[in-house]
Design a protein around this motif. Structure first.
Motif, PDB file in Angstrom:
ATOM      1  N   ARG A 244      -6.975  11.438  20.778  1.00 40.37           N
ATOM      2  CA  ARG A 244      -6.280  10.254  20.260  1.00 40.37           C
ATOM      3  C   ARG A 244      -7.226   9.069  20.110  1.00 40.37           C
ATOM      4  N   HIS A 245      -8.220   8.990  20.997  1.00 39.15           N
ATOM      5  CA  HIS A 245      -9.129   7.844  20.978  1.00 39.15           C
ATOM      6  C   HIS A 245     -10.356   8.065  20.102  1.00 39.15           C
ATOM      7  N   LYS A 246     -10.539   9.252  19.568  1.00 37.00           N
ATOM      8  CA  LYS A 246     -11.711   9.535  18.752  1.00 37.00           C
ATOM      9  C   LYS A 246     -11.633   8.745  17.457  1.00 37.00           C
ATOM     10  N   PRO A 247     -12.638   7.916  17.147  1.00 32.67           N
ATOM     11  CA  PRO A 247     -12.585   7.103  15.922  1.00 32.67           C
ATOM     12  C   PRO A 247     -12.641   7.982  14.686  1.00 32.67           C
ATOM     13  N   ALA A 248     -11.881   7.567  13.665  1.00 33.37           N
ATOM     14  CA  ALA A 248     -11.859   8.323  12.415  1.00 33.37           C
ATOM     15  C   ALA A 248     -13.162   8.111  11.659  1.00 33.37           C
ATOM     16  N   ALA A 249     -13.699   9.199  11.087  1.00 36.25           N
ATOM     17  CA  ALA A 249     -14.950   9.099  10.316  1.00 36.25           C
ATOM     18  C   ALA A 249     -14.694   8.406   8.984  1.00 36.25           C
ATOM     19  N   GLU A 250     -15.566   7.475   8.620  1.00 34.19           N
ATOM     20  CA  GLU A 250     -15.426   6.767   7.345  1.00 34.19           C
ATOM     21  C   GLU A 250     -15.936   7.640   6.213  1.00 34.19           C
ATOM     22  N   SER A 293      -2.252   6.284  25.056  1.00 35.39           N
ATOM     23  CA  SER A 293      -2.789   6.026  26.386  1.00 35.39           C
ATOM     24  C   SER A 293      -3.954   5.062  26.288  1.00 35.39           C
ATOM     25  N   GLY A 294      -3.916   4.045  27.148  1.00 32.02           N
ATOM     26  CA  GLY A 294      -4.994   3.071  27.151  1.00 32.02           C
ATOM     27  C   GLY A 294      -4.622   1.780  26.449  1.00 32.02           C
TER      28      GLY A 294
END
Length: 345
Positions: A244-250, A293-294
């Motif tokens: 869920r916290h993994k940033p989306a690749a541009e 979460s977070g």
């Protein structure tokens, strides 16, 4: 000027808190403590200061080998419940001679843990002092059990033990306890399952090394299988949180730069942004952002309202909402039911 109440004094009919029943006072005392009649905070007492309970329904303690081994290995994890000798004798004057000599407290719940502590040779044992539990009045005692469950600041394991005490009070009937607490049977069973965890998992749960949601409903497994399943659940929860916290690749082919309301694009690397008829970029409305979460204070995920469990939802409303707001909820629900009933007919 003195009032009529002052002139009459503080007798049983003109006490400092008129209109409050003994039952209500016992509930308040059990929740908040006070004057030695309620539940105190968790403390440690010398083992020799605690007497066996002459009213213990068990005529013997049966095999204590497993409990003794657990206490020797990890100590007494769950505090026992005791009452003062004065409170015991006050309601049972004919039983004073049955108490152990020189003691100041009587065990109410935790006979096996107390005896195991004695056999291991522990000097002290964690306790809660609860004189309300020594009452001979059934309604008062029931109120003390229920108030004990609703006490603030309990750990998950202490909550489970309080529920078990209430179930035992109802003769082992989980149905009666569920009805009295407005709790679903599945929720009660899940909470009680914590009491059948291995001593190692119970200790880790008490110290915060384990989360309750990772160790519920494991009571039918062996201690080794319980630990393996708990580890598996914890690992899966960590993986979900990381995903869920993994940033989306541009996008690799888009290098636009926002500048005074316009978007410039590296024509060699990619197409321009979609624009309206006047050459201005179109505005997009972001999708609603889910709570993850977070996001909450101290990195904790917000608690979700139990929409799929009407009994638990009602319990939350009863304990967390003011009476005025509860009335509004009731009115709205009644209107909805009347409407559905009319449509069905």
């Amino acid at each position: 000027m003195s009032t009529k109440k002052d002139q009459l004094g503080r007798g049983t009919s003109f006490g400092g808190n008129p209109g409050r029943s003994a039952r209500r006072n016992a509930i308040d005392q059990t929740i908040n403590g006070g004057d030695g009649a309620g539940t105190t905070a968790l403390t440690d007492l010398p083992v020799p200061a605690i007497s066996d309970n002459p009213d213990n329904p068990r005529n013997h303690l049966r095999n204590l080998d497993d409990t003794v081994a657990s206490v020797r290995e990890v100590g007494v994890i769950l505090p026992i419940v005791v009452g003062t000798v004065d409170a015991y004798v006050r309601s049972r004057p004919d039983r004073a001679g049955d108490l152990d000599a020189g003691t100041q407290y009587v065990v109410i719940d935790g006979h096996r843990r107390l005896e195991s502590a004695r056999r291991v040779g522990l000097a002290t044992i964690p306790v809660r002092v609860d004189d309300a539990r020594l009452s001979n009045d059934e309604k008062l005692l029931e109120s003390a059990f229920i108030a004990n469950y609703h006490r603030e600041g309990m750990t998950d394991l202490e909550e489970a033990n309080a529920l078990k005490q209430l179930v035992d009070y109802y003769g082992g009937s989980q149905t009666k306890a569920c009805k009295r607490l407005s709790m679903s049977a599945s929720t009660l069973s899940s909470k009680l399952s914590l009491l059948k965890l291995s001593p190692e998992l119970q200790k880790e749960l008490m110290t915060g090394e384990r989360k309750a949601e990772h160790v519920r409903n494991l009571s039918k497994l062996s201690p080794e299988a319980q630990k393996a399943k708990a580890d598996e659940r914890a690992a899966a929860a960590r993986q979900r949180a990381q995903a869920r916290h993994k940033p989306a690749a541009e996008p690799a082919d888009f290098h636009g730069v926002k500048n005074h309301g316009t978007v410039t694009v590296d024509e060699k690397r990619g197409p321009s942004a979609a624009a309206d008829g006047q050459g201005r970029p179109k505005e997009s409305i972001p999708e609603p952002r889910e709570a993850i979460s977070g996001d909450g204070p101290e990195g904790r995920s917000p608690k979700m309202f139990p929409y799929d469990d009407g009994v638990e939802a009602a319990t939350l409303i009863l304990f967390k909402m003011s009476p005025e707001e509860r009335d509004k909820v009731c009115d709205a629900l009644l209107r909805d039911r009347e409407k559905r009933t009319a449509n069905a007919s």
